[in-house]
Design an enzyme around this catalytic site. Structure first.
Site, short mmCIF file in Angstrom:
data_model
loop_
_atom_site.label_atom_id
_atom_site.label_comp_id
_atom_site.label_asym_id
_atom_site.label_seq_id
_atom_site.Cartn_x
_atom_site.Cartn_y
_atom_site.Cartn_z
CG ASP A 258 -7.28 -4.68 5.54
OD1 ASP A 258 -6.95 -4.00 6.40
OD2 ASP A 258 -7.00 -4.44 4.26
CB SER B 141 10.50 -0.61 5.81
OG SER B 141 10.11 -1.68 5.37
NE ARG B 142 11.65 -4.66 12.93
CZ ARG B 142 12.60 -4.14 13.75
NH1 ARG B 142 13.81 -4.31 13.34
NH2 ARG B 142 12.29 -3.82 14.83
CE LYS C 83 -8.24 -0.36 4.38
NZ LYS C 83 -8.32 -1.50 4.27
CB ILE D 260 -1.04 -0.01 1.05
CG1 ILE D 260 -2.15 0.93 1.06
CG2 ILE D 260 -0.28 0.34 2.79
CD1 ILE D 260 -3.23 0.74 0.03
#
Length: 308
Positions: free
Chosen positions: A168, A36-37, A90, A14
């Site tokens: 979701d 971010s990993r 969201k 996303i």
């Protein structure tokens, strides 16, 4: 305020597909870093965690939290305490009650907290709201069915507690519903289908109503193959309104009244810039409350296991 310098935290599908191009297309906002990993973006400062970003990163004004909902509360707390504005993808959290302390913290820090509902920014949503305001609604049917393997490939978090499963995407439909209908809606019953090997539902059928007794039904399913269904059908005393393609198209009386390309995420970022400039917040919890009530009232049915 100058350009709103935003760091994206969590760089999955996303973030890459929606947030990055939306920021690039929106005046007044710029992408300054990624945390971010597992992923990065060439040419941008990159950090493994939000803590590293806040401690060692470039000057930023805001963070967009695109991580799974189960970890967003702690990240939002860290960002707000560091004096950053916060955009929440969201759903805004894994639990309804965790949001009120964030709202209070944002007010205390005089920073913006924006709980986003991107589907509300689809081009036909506001025209549908205006169209329905002039008519008596008699029935609503939601059909929101998609292939989870296409839209959430390998995303195990969606099947874990707090990941919401089929809600979701289903919460997107509820966010539109609560925007276009004139009266407050609530859940009266739900049937939830759980794969035998998962902790979140793969399908759900909801019965809702409003204070006038309006019949509303919603069917959510993650097992749809072929054409995907993101439709809201509203019957009125005079004619039927059909919102399709997730709110990108509106038709009534056999005529297409609105059909436009996706501009949801640029709309979110325009709103985020407005809120940060004004020093205000926008946190509507109703769609998440409806999902919570569906879990509270829902009958649970075990179905065949799901393998990604």
């Amino acid at each position: 305020m100058g350009e709103l310098r935003v760091a994206i935290v969590g760089f999955g599908k996303i973030a890459r597909d929606q947030h990055v191009p939306a920021i690039a297309a929106t005046p007044g906002v710029t992408l300054a870093a990624v945390a971010s990993r597992n992923a990065s973006l060439p040419g941008l400062p990159h950090f493994a965690t939000i803590e590293e970003l806040l401690q060692d990163g470039p000057e930023i004004d805001a963070v967009a939290l695109c991580t799974p909902p189960q970890v967003r509360r702690q990240q939002a707390v860290a960002a707000l305490k560091a004096g950053k504005h916060v955009m929440l993808e969201k759903p805004p959290g894994a639990a309804v009650t965790e949001l009120d302390p964030l709202i209070a913290l944002a007010a205390e820090q005089r920073r913006t907290l924006f709980a986003t509902w991107h589907s509300r920014y689809a081009p036909a949503v506001e025209p549908a709201r205006a169209w329905l305001a002039e008519r008596r609604i008699t029935r609503v049917q939601i059909n929101w069915k998609e292939d989870v393997r296409v839209w959430h490939p390998g995303q195990s978090w969606i099947w874990e507690p707090g990941g919401l499963g089929v809600f979701d995407p289903g919460i997107n439909a509820l966010s539109i519903l609560t925007r276009i209908l004139p009266a407050r809606v609530f859940v009266t019953a739900a049937e939830l289908s759980f794969p035998s090997n998962r902790a979140a539902p793969i399908a759900a059928d909801l019965t809702l109503t409003d204070t006038s007794g309006l019949p509303i039904a919603a069917a959510f399913d993650f097992r749809q193959t072929g054409p995907q269904s993101w439709d809201i059908i509203v019957d009125t005393e005079s004619e039927q309104l059909v919102l399709s393609r997730g709110g990108a198209r509106m038709a009534a009386g056999g005529q297409t009244l609105v059909e436009a390309p996706d501009e949801e995420y640029p709309g979110l970022y325009r709103r985020f810039v407005e809120l940060a400039t004004d020093g205000s917040s926008d946190v509507d919890l109703l769609p998440l409350q409806l999902v919570a009530d569906a879990f509270l009232l829902g009958s649970r049915h075990i179905v065949e296991p799901f393998e990604d």
